[in-house]
Scaffold this motif. Structure first.
Motif, PDB file in Angstrom:
ATOM      1  N   LEU A  33     -29.278  29.870 -40.614  1.00 36.49           N
ATOM      2  CA  LEU A  33     -30.415  30.849 -40.717  1.00 36.49           C
ATOM      3  C   LEU A  33     -31.564  30.269 -41.440  1.00 36.49           C
ATOM      4  O   LEU A  33     -31.286  29.183 -42.222  1.00 36.49           O
ATOM      5  CB  LEU A  33     -30.237  31.997 -41.073  1.00 36.49           C
ATOM      6  CG  LEU A  33     -29.693  32.284 -42.351  1.00 36.49           C
ATOM      7  CD1 LEU A  33     -30.743  32.217 -43.469  1.00 36.49           C
ATOM      8  CD2 LEU A  33     -28.872  33.774 -42.695  1.00 36.49           C
TER       9      LEU A  33
ATOM     10  N   THR B 269     -32.267  33.339 -37.096  1.00 35.25           N
ATOM     11  CA  THR B 269     -30.876  32.601 -37.051  1.00 35.25           C
ATOM     12  C   THR B 269     -30.716  31.261 -36.244  1.00 35.25           C
ATOM     13  O   THR B 269     -31.454  31.227 -35.126  1.00 35.25           O
ATOM     14  CB  THR B 269     -29.702  33.603 -36.717  1.00 35.25           C
ATOM     15  OG1 THR B 269     -29.641  33.800 -35.277  1.00 35.25           O
ATOM     16  CG2 THR B 269     -29.795  34.800 -37.636  1.00 35.25           C
TER      17      THR B 269
ATOM     18  N   GLN C 231     -26.512  35.640 -35.780  1.00 35.48           N
ATOM     19  CA  GLN C 231     -27.498  36.525 -35.178  1.00 35.48           C
ATOM     20  C   GLN C 231     -26.684  37.679 -35.136  1.00 35.48           C
ATOM     21  O   GLN C 231     -27.267  39.112 -35.416  1.00 35.48           O
ATOM     22  CB  GLN C 231     -27.879  36.100 -33.763  1.00 35.48           C
ATOM     23  CG  GLN C 231     -28.945  37.147 -33.252  1.00 35.48           C
ATOM     24  CD  GLN C 231     -29.195  36.899 -31.690  1.00 35.48           C
ATOM     25  OE1 GLN C 231     -28.426  36.280 -30.967  1.00 35.48           O
ATOM     26  NE2 GLN C 231     -30.349  37.046 -31.089  1.00 35.48           N
TER      27      GLN C 231
END
Length: 340
Positions: A105, A162, A168
């Motif tokens: 991320l 992300t 995610q």
């Protein structure tokens, strides 16, 4: 490249979907991943397995793995980020302020005026275009930036994006559970009687103007929303406050502040670009107009963001300073308070 689905372009939509299923009395025992693939439309087994890995599949409120065998009358809950669909988005060489980045991320400090994702006549020069270019400088093919939340075009501040589906999904669960730490600084009209307070109510589209969100006590008119605030600085005619989100609805802080009679300074859509407090002298009106010129957007900044990292399980905490336009307006107000 890929893009989030069309539903996300509609501001009232969340960036995740939630399904609740009660298993039929006659259901035979099968793996939960196979059961959910058959029950949820257009979902892959890989998405189900990522959700299970991220503890996003619950049975009677407790996380289960993908090999769990469903039983009759099981109550199953699953949270999923929206899938990506095919749509071309091109990398664009746009400056983006990356605060933190790793394999899973990154956290960016979004500048005011930048749209997060394409849609609503903004099909390029968005944050997603900028991040695709940023990723392409180190990895080919670049990962597609996956959204789990967003902030408005003219709101500045911190945003986590992300690089992989598992991350995610993991973060989507935290947003759904409201365990994400999010604090904003807002300059609002008027003074407060108390140093802190809470605004709550059901947020939905205004019947008078569909672009604007309104707050109601009627459950049938929107989604439940809660904002906690505390006063940081007082100017008499305006106040600098910190807002902590318990929920994350569209335009939540903007709608809540207008609802309690303290619209955000310079927020035209919510009535913040007209003189609400202070005196009516020409000098004061000119002072306010000068502030509007410096900051021709809502005085709202996402200054704090905290979440549990999807792969290390460590708590991550980020904070940043106010942007230049916000700081300049505050300095003018401080000087005005000393020499009205």
């Amino acid at each position: 490249m890929l893009k989030q689905p069309e539903e996300i372009a509609e501001e009232e939509k969340e960036l995740y979907e939630h399904h609740r299923i009660v298993v039929d009395k006659g259901q035979t025992q099968i793996r939960i991943d196979k059961f959910l693939v058959n029950r949820i439309e257009n979902i892959s087994r890989n998405r189900i397995q990522n959700a299970a890995k991220a503890d996003c599949i619950l049975c009677f409120g407790k996380p289960v793995k993908s090999n769990y065998k469903v039983k009759p009358n099981d109550e199953i809950s699953i949270v999923l980020p929206y899938p990506v669909i095919e749509l071309e988005i091109l990398p664009e060489d746009i400056e983006v302020d990356v605060i933190y980045e790793d394999h899973a991320l990154l956290v960016v400090n979004k500048s005011p005026g930048m749209v997060v994702h394409p849609g609503h006549n903004n099909y390029n020069r968005t944050l997603l275009n900028a991040l695709l270019f940023h990723f392409s400088k180190t990895v080919q093919p670049p990962p597609f930036p996956l959204l789990v939340h967003r902030i408005d075009k003219d709101t500045s501040g911190l945003l986590v994006v992300t690089k992989e589906e598992y991350a995610q999904t993991f973060l989507a669960r935290q947003f759904f559970d409201h365990s994400i730490e999010r604090k904003y600084q807002a300059l609002v009209w008027g003074d407060f009687e108390k140093n802190s307070g809470t605004v709550s109510g059901f947020i939905g589209r205004s019947a008078k103007d569909r672009r604007v969100m309104s707050v109601s006590d009627n459950e049938g008119e929107g989604k439940w929303s809660v904002t906690h605030y505390k006063v940081l600085e007082r100017f008499g005619f305006a106040s600098l406050i910190e807002c902590q989100l318990e929920t994350g609805r569209t335009h939540q802080i903007r709608a809540h502040m207008r609802h309690i009679g303290h619209p955000i300074f310079s927020d035209e859509m919510y009535g913040g670009r007209i003189l609400h407090k202070g005196n009516s002298t020409t000098k004061f009106k000119q002072f306010i107009d000068n502030c509007f010129t410096i900051m021709p957007r809502q005085a709202l900044h996402a200054g704090v963001l905290g979440f549990i990292h999807p792969t290390t399980n460590q708590m991550m905490h980020f904070s940043n300073e106010l942007p230049a336009d916000f700081t300049q307006v505050l300095e003018k107000m401080r000087r005005n308070s000393k020499n009205p």
